[in-house]
Design a protein around this motif. Structure first.
Motif, short mmCIF file in Angstrom:
data_model
loop_
_atom_site.label_atom_id
_atom_site.label_comp_id
_atom_site.label_asym_id
_atom_site.label_seq_id
_atom_site.Cartn_x
_atom_site.Cartn_y
_atom_site.Cartn_z
N SER A 1 74.55 -3.32 41.29
CA SER A 1 74.39 -2.19 40.18
C SER A 1 76.55 -1.94 40.38
O SER A 1 77.24 -3.11 40.17
N CYS A 2 76.89 -1.20 39.22
CA CYS A 2 78.68 -1.23 39.22
C CYS A 2 79.28 0.05 38.51
O CYS A 2 78.29 1.64 38.40
N LYS A 3 79.96 0.51 38.47
CA LYS A 3 80.56 1.95 38.60
C LYS A 3 80.99 1.87 36.81
O LYS A 3 80.08 1.29 36.15
N LYS A 4 82.38 2.74 36.07
CA LYS A 4 82.28 2.97 34.78
C LYS A 4 82.71 1.59 34.70
O LYS A 4 82.62 1.49 32.87
N ILE A 5 83.88 1.19 35.48
CA ILE A 5 84.36 -0.21 34.53
C ILE A 5 84.02 -1.90 35.30
O ILE A 5 84.09 -1.42 36.37
N PHE A 6 83.76 -2.27 34.16
CA PHE A 6 82.79 -3.70 34.80
C PHE A 6 84.11 -5.14 33.91
O PHE A 6 84.35 -4.66 32.92
N GLU B 1 76.63 -27.53 33.27
CA GLU B 1 75.33 -28.85 32.71
C GLU B 1 74.50 -27.64 31.61
O GLU B 1 74.45 -28.59 29.78
N ASP B 2 74.70 -26.61 31.37
CA ASP B 2 74.46 -26.40 30.64
C ASP B 2 75.65 -25.12 30.09
O ASP B 2 75.30 -23.76 31.12
N LEU B 3 76.11 -25.23 29.13
CA LEU B 3 77.28 -23.98 28.29
C LEU B 3 77.09 -22.95 28.11
O LEU B 3 76.27 -23.10 27.39
N ILE B 4 78.09 -22.38 27.73
CA ILE B 4 77.74 -20.85 27.12
C ILE B 4 78.19 -20.32 26.18
O ILE B 4 77.88 -19.39 24.95
N TRP B 5 79.06 -21.50 25.59
CA TRP B 5 79.38 -21.40 23.97
C TRP B 5 78.37 -21.54 22.98
O TRP B 5 77.76 -21.92 23.30
N ASP B 6 78.86 -20.27 22.38
CA ASP B 6 78.06 -19.99 20.77
C ASP B 6 76.69 -19.76 21.32
O ASP B 6 76.16 -19.71 20.72
N LYS B 7 76.32 -19.20 22.57
CA LYS B 7 75.34 -18.14 22.56
C LYS B 7 75.73 -16.84 23.06
O LYS B 7 76.35 -16.58 23.47
N THR B 8 74.54 -16.55 22.92
CA THR B 8 75.03 -14.35 22.80
C THR B 8 73.64 -14.54 24.19
O THR B 8 72.50 -15.04 23.96
N PHE B 9 73.98 -13.59 24.79
CA PHE B 9 73.51 -12.68 25.79
C PHE B 9 73.56 -11.26 25.36
O PHE B 9 74.58 -10.92 25.53
N LYS B 10 72.59 -10.89 26.62
CA LYS B 10 71.87 -9.45 26.29
C LYS B 10 72.18 -8.82 27.70
O LYS B 10 71.91 -8.99 29.04
N ILE B 11 73.64 -7.66 27.88
CA ILE B 11 73.44 -7.35 28.96
C ILE B 11 72.79 -6.12 28.69
O ILE B 11 73.45 -5.26 27.69
N ARG B 12 72.29 -5.41 29.60
CA ARG B 12 71.86 -4.14 29.66
C ARG B 12 71.97 -3.34 30.69
O ARG B 12 72.16 -3.54 31.96
N LEU B 13 72.70 -1.84 30.58
CA LEU B 13 72.57 -1.20 31.01
C LEU B 13 71.99 0.82 31.36
O LEU B 13 71.60 1.06 30.02
N THR B 14 71.97 1.06 32.66
CA THR B 14 70.67 2.00 32.47
C THR B 14 71.35 2.42 33.94
O THR B 14 71.83 2.64 35.01
#
Length: 867
Positions: free
Chosen positions: A795-800, A835-848
């Motif tokens: 859970s988060c507010k308007k800014i994260f 071990e698993d790097l995030i560089w050049d990978k795309t992640f999906k963030i869903r806001l509900t």
């Protein structure tokens, strides 16, 4: 391969058995490993050279293509089956067989020590046996479904048939203290065949206790017409042709299922004499050939039963003794005698035949069909056939009161069950004739050794199947905890009038496990044989005129006294010419030994287990529930589902929710000989009774997540009625706003069998500023399996803020060589130690949105930038 090729041998035919002469000349089996299978490998009889090299030839005194005459075979006719004796001669030479002298030859043949070497006797003492039976087994029906082999036919099938649901009868049946109180198909159908207006003859030829039982202690006046057509429940006229051709309407509308079983007077017997008769006489039921012929003409009647267990399998062709038993009407007594021996064990002695069983059969493993061989050591129960016939002739009183015949009390059946000796003349006459038939068989080739290969080859023993037994077992374990109570044994004559056997069992309770074991009683011949009268030769230092042949004298090694030869009339290379004694001969062999093989054929009945299966009778699954969701258009926060019981549609068994569902599905498929992918082509025989409603407040990943989440059950029975059920019902539910719910529906029939599950309905009631509206989404089972999210929701507010973990942004210098200049090592410095790097990978963030449940997806790609 249409059958499971199966052979049985006794251990006397194995290599290194007690028969040392067999080990020497060949004609034995070895149990070997071959291609991950166990097999019996056969070694043929050696003509020349012999196996151990110390013998050149062996000559046998039986008619054969090798010696062409009948050499000294003696026969003893003092018994029903004669005994026989024929001579054998073995020869050796110094040059080719490495026999040094007469003492060496003596040690080679009779055993002993020579030149510090110990020899086992070539001719072993004691009694040996030759037994080889080839009895091919049928594939079980379910095996053939998995094999997909069109060459497989004549299967054995044990299955069930649930045709009608009669609630009153079924509930009573479950409460009966004995299964034997239930209607017996064989008794009822045989009784139906004798129906006539005048019952006087019926009362004379059937036991009064049986008549009282099936008439419900004289409450039901027409038990002889139980399988007759009853039009009571049909509101229209049924054409006569429909009745005469035994259509479905004829089968499902009989006095049995319309009046008798549903009636309030139907109950278990109360009279002590009737109860005793029902629970004892039906323990062993004999179906002789005449009963089989009568029942075969009435086979359609089995379709009138509400439910039953069915067994069918091909029969082995009968032989001389079976045919004679049927022709002389001895088969009735034979069934009774077999039951006394193998079940009651109160007549002749039973012994265990320790046999090796080799079977070749196709199997299906991981979709690959292959031929599998197996060898097992088994003990099979056996009795001596002549001993049985002698016992029957000398003991004419029946020792087993717990048995009955299907059919009227004719002379042969009465004599078989006679416990007073009134019919002893009939018993003596029939059993004596059976003994005479055995004696007549000894004049044929079947029970003789007509060639030496009959004793030292793979020749099958004479065999024929006399009868079959179906053992029915139920109830909790008893005794040692591994055995169960045998309820009944059905015995059937094997006959040339039938090429198979069909069995129908109506005395069963719904949902109860029953085990059926099928046995064949096979009459098999074999030979008991022994070696005797061993005599050896010794050189007497003489020869013929040209010096080509040796003068040898036969002597008894036990006494060292001279004795006559046994094997007469060999070729011109051997002669007794010029000698007064029959112990001295001229021969081109250096060493000889004669001995007799005495043998006696025997006839035994072997009990061979053919197949067994444990199953229960189960109704077919009900139809699917069709569901239409809707929102109640008010402020009640209610949603609803219109449920309708669908029409029948052939489909596979429903996916299970609980482990109990899975067990029921397995039991059903196994009982009906079906695979998981097979469609069920028969509808539920009982009515739709209940709709189950399952509910979750989270999205499931499998149907099994609904287990334990039964939300509500809807009774489909009309008020004040237990027999009429609705097909439509509306289900309402009050739910919270902005929360997702997942619903699943299915029907249960009156037997509690679940039908196919509905689709999963995702329901959410949205509150948008006071305006409430429902969203419905259908989720198919194929859409359930989704990989779990790698991170949990937060859970988060308007800014994260999104910030990589420190292991993603720290410098990795493990490949840096600090002895070199910094500029040269710059390329060896990398970003991130994870071990698993995030560089050049795309992640999906869903806001509900918590308020409206609206969603926004952010696609974020992490890149490394440098100056």
């Amino acid at each position: 391969m249409s059958l499971k090729k199966t052979i049985f041998i006794n251990d006397n035919l194995l290599k290194d058995s007690s028969d040392s002469f067999r080990n020497f000349v060949g004609g034995y089996y070895e149990n070997i490993e071959a291609d991950e299978n166990q097999r019996l490998k056969f070694t043929d009889r050696f003509e020349y050279p012999m196996l151990n090299g110390r013998v050149a030839y062996a000559y046998y005194g039986v008619p054969s293509a090798y010696n062409g005459f009948y050499n000294g075979v003696e026969t003893d006719y003092s018994k029903i089956i004669p005994s026989y004796k024929f001579p054998v001669r073995i020869t050796a030479n110094k040059s080719s067989n490495a026999i040094e002298n007469d003492e060496h030859w003596r040690a080679t043949v009779v055993g002993g020590t020579y030149a510090d070497e110990t020899y086992e006797p070539l001719v072993s003492p004691g009694t040996h046996e030759y037994f080889k039976l080839s009895y091919d087994m049928s594939y079980e029906k379910q095996e053939t479904l998995e094999l997909l082999d069109t060459a497989v036919y004549d299967t054995i099938e044990i299955t069930c048939d649930y045709d009608q649901y009669i609630s009153g009868y079924q509930d009573k049946a479950i409460s009966f203290e004995s299964d034997l109180y239930l209607p017996n198909y064989y008794i009822l159908s045989d009784y139906y065949s004798k129906r006539q207006p005048d019952m006087e003859d019926i009362n004379k030829t059937y036991p009064s206790e049986m008549l009282e039982w099936i008439s419900l202690e004289n409450q039901y006046k027409r038990p002889e017409d139980l399988f007759s057509f009853n039009r009571k429940n049909i509101p229209y006229s049924v054409p006569r042709s429909y009745i005469d051709t035994f259509t479905d309407i004829r089968k499902k509308n009989t006095n049995l299922t319309v009046e008798y079983l549903p009636s309030s007077i139907y109950n278990m017997p109360t009279g002590s004499l009737v109860k005793d008769w029902v629970t004892t006489k039906q323990k062993n039921i004999f179906v002789d050939n005449r009963a089989r012929i009568n029942l075969n003409s009435l086979k359609d009647l089995q379709d009138c039963l509400p439910y039953k267990i069915k067994i069918s399998f091909p029969a082995q062709p009968p032989g001389t003794i079976s045919n004679q038993a049927v022709a002389s009407k001895f088969d009735s007594k034979m069934l009774s005698a077999l039951s006394d021996a193998f079940v009651q064990q109160n007549s002749v002695s039973i012994s265990d035949a320790a046999l090796l069983k080799e079977q070749a059969r196709y199997i299906n493993s991981d979709g690959i069909q292959s031929l599998q061989f197996s060898v097992d050591n088994n003990n099979f129960r056996q009795i001596d056939y002549l001993e049985l016939l002698t016992y029957v002739r000398n003991n004419y009183n029946n020792q087993n009161p717990d048995c009955m015949f299907i059919g009227e009390n004719n002379l042969e059946r009465l004599s078989a069950l006679d416990d007073t000796g009134v019919y002893r003349h009939i018993n003596t006459l029939l059993s004596t004739r059976a003994l005479e038939v055995v004696s007549e068989m000894t004049d044929k080739r079947d029970l003789k050794i007509n060639h030496i290969n009959d004793l030292y080859s793979r020749k099958n023993s004479y065999q024929e199947t006399l009868a079959y037994r179906i053992e029915k077992i139920a109830g909790p374990p008893a005794g040692d905890g591994r055995t169960q109570n045998t309820l009944q044994n059905y015995w059937f004559t094997n006959s040339k009038d039938f090429d198979g056997l069909e069995f129908f069992d109506s005395q069963i309770k719904y949902g109860t496990d029953y085990t059926y074991k099928i046995y064949a009683y096979v009459l098999v011949s074999g030979y008991k044989y022994e070696y005797s009268d061993v005599r050896l030769t010794r050189n007497i230092k003489c020869s013929d005129t040209g010096g080509f042949r040796n003068g040898l004298e036969f002597y008894d090694p036990a006494t060292d006294e001279a004795t006559d030869e046994l094997y007469k009339g060999m070729s011109s290379s051997t002669s007794t010419s010029g000698f007064a004694s029959g112990s001295v001969i001229l021969t081109d062999s250096d060493y000889m030994a004669d001995f007799n093989i005495s043998y006696e054929p025997y006839l035994r009945i072997i009990e061979i287990p053919i197949h067994e299966k444990t199953l229960k009778i189960l109704d077919n699954p009900p139809n699917k529930i069709n569901t239409t969701p809707f929102q109640v258009l008010d402020n009640s926060q209610k949603i609803g589902f219109i449920t309708r019981y669908d029409n029948f549609n052939a489909d596979v068994f429903s996916k299970h929710i609980s482990s109990e569902d899975e067990k029921m599905a397995q039991d059903y498929l196994y009982a009906y000989n079906m695979l998981e992918q097979d469609k069920i082509n028969v509808s539920s025989r009982s009515k739709q009774s209940i709709i189950e409603v399952y509910r979750l407040d989270r999205r499931p990943n499998s149907l099994q997540e609904f287990d334990g989440n039964l939300y509500k059950t809807i009774d489909l029975a009309y008020k004040d009625s237990s027999r009429i059920f609705k097909r439509d019902e509306i289900f309402y539910d009050r739910i919270s706003v902005n929360t997702k719910y997942y619903y699943l529906f299915r029907a249960l029939n009156q037997q509690g069998i679940p039908g196919r599950v509905s689709e999963i309905y995702e329901v959410e009631l949205i509150n948008d500023g006071g305006y409430k509206f429902a969203l419905f989404n259908v989720i198919l089972e194929s859409e359930l399996e989704q990989p779990p999210p790698k991170t949990n929701s937060k859970s988060c507010k308007k800014i994260f803020q999104l910030k990589p973990n420190i292991s993603q942004i720290s410098l990795n210098t493990e490949n840096v060589d600090y002895s070199q200049s910094a500029a040269s090592q710059l390329s060896n410095v990398t970003i991130g130690t994870a071990e698993d790097l995030i560089w050049d990978k795309t992640f999906k963030i869903r806001l509900t949105s918590k308020k409206t449940s609206k969603k926004i997806d952010l696609n974020i790609t992490y890149k490394i930038s440098s100056e």
